[in-house]
Design a protein around this motif. Structure first.
Motif, mmCIF file in Angstrom:
data_model
loop_
_atom_site.group_PDB
_atom_site.id
_atom_site.type_symbol
_atom_site.label_atom_id
_atom_site.label_comp_id
_atom_site.label_asym_id
_atom_site.label_seq_id
_atom_site.Cartn_x
_atom_site.Cartn_y
_atom_site.Cartn_z
ATOM 1 N N PHE A 39 0.619 -1.344 -0.417
ATOM 2 C CA PHE A 39 0.012 -0.215 -0.015
ATOM 3 C C PHE A 39 0.411 1.451 0.031
ATOM 4 O O PHE A 39 0.307 2.404 -0.784
ATOM 5 N N LYS A 40 2.324 1.228 0.993
ATOM 6 C CA LYS A 40 2.777 2.170 0.734
ATOM 7 C C LYS A 40 3.950 2.217 -0.010
ATOM 8 O O LYS A 40 3.707 3.483 -1.226
ATOM 9 N N VAL A 41 3.691 1.573 -1.528
ATOM 10 C CA VAL A 41 5.002 1.372 -2.601
ATOM 11 C C VAL A 41 4.100 1.744 -3.420
ATOM 12 O O VAL A 41 3.986 2.446 -4.440
ATOM 13 N N GLY A 42 2.731 1.608 -3.015
ATOM 14 C CA GLY A 42 1.370 1.342 -4.609
ATOM 15 C C GLY A 42 1.837 1.360 -5.897
ATOM 16 O O GLY A 42 1.195 2.283 -6.957
ATOM 17 N N LEU A 46 -2.876 -1.973 -8.004
ATOM 18 C CA LEU A 46 -3.228 -3.693 -6.679
ATOM 19 C C LEU A 46 -4.291 -3.583 -6.821
ATOM 20 O O LEU A 46 -5.283 -4.696 -6.229
ATOM 21 N N THR A 47 -4.857 -2.515 -6.489
ATOM 22 C CA THR A 47 -6.401 -2.270 -5.903
ATOM 23 C C THR A 47 -7.429 -2.699 -7.196
ATOM 24 O O THR A 47 -8.828 -3.399 -7.178
ATOM 25 N N ASP A 48 -6.841 -3.185 -8.488
ATOM 26 C CA ASP A 48 -7.990 -3.402 -9.767
ATOM 27 C C ASP A 48 -6.741 -5.380 -9.494
ATOM 28 O O ASP A 48 -8.010 -5.875 -9.979
ATOM 29 N N GLY A 49 -6.035 -5.390 -9.682
ATOM 30 C CA GLY A 49 -5.718 -6.727 -9.225
ATOM 31 C C GLY A 49 -6.069 -7.818 -8.678
ATOM 32 O O GLY A 49 -6.735 -7.430 -7.329
ATOM 33 N N ASN A 50 -5.566 -9.160 -8.731
ATOM 34 C CA ASN A 50 -5.645 -10.256 -7.098
ATOM 35 C C ASN A 50 -5.075 -10.058 -6.905
ATOM 36 O O ASN A 50 -4.220 -11.225 -5.996
ATOM 37 N N LEU A 51 -3.495 -9.180 -6.491
ATOM 38 C CA LEU A 51 -2.180 -9.837 -6.073
ATOM 39 C C LEU A 51 -2.381 -10.047 -4.328
ATOM 40 O O LEU A 51 -1.987 -10.979 -3.987
ATOM 41 N N LEU A 52 -3.178 -9.604 -3.416
ATOM 42 C CA LEU A 52 -3.167 -9.862 -2.295
ATOM 43 C C LEU A 52 -3.745 -10.597 -2.511
ATOM 44 O O LEU A 52 -3.513 -12.129 -0.960
#
Length: 103
Positions: A39-42, A46-52
């Motif tokens: 979230f910091k590196v941004g 990130l919000t569109d994908g499924n990385l987490l």
């Protein structure tokens, strides 16, 4: 974005966090640190994908195989995260590019 999209997004996030909470404590701590770093590196995607979610999948398979979390990711959490996002543009990159264009 409609109200239904917002509600669905919250529902998905809560389900995701329930999976995180089900992880063993050492995995959960590492996941939380990875999440903070990402979230910091941004990375823009990130919000569109499924990385987490993919990280949780990876951790769940590590738990199932009986491995320690540090065996999976190595000693440097930030380096592991950097490897995951690779050359993905970050918010910092977008900001720097916008400054260059203004100059």
């Amino acid at each position: 974005m409609s109200i239904r999209d917002i509600i669905e997004g919250k529902r998905q996030w809560r389900a995701h966090m329930a999976r995180v909470k089900a992880l063993p404590p050492d995995y959960r701590v590492v996941y939380e640190e990875m999440q903070k770093y990402l979230f910091k590196v941004g990375p823009v995607s990130l919000t569109d994908g499924n990385l987490l979610s993919e990280i949780v999948d990876f951790f769940e398979s590590g738990v199932a195989s009986g491995k320690d979390v540090m065996e999976l990711i190595g000693p440097d959490v930030a380096a592991f995260c950097d490897g995951l996002i690779g050359d993905s543009p970050t918010h910092a990159d977008v900001y720097q590019e916008s400054i260059r264009k203004k100059s």
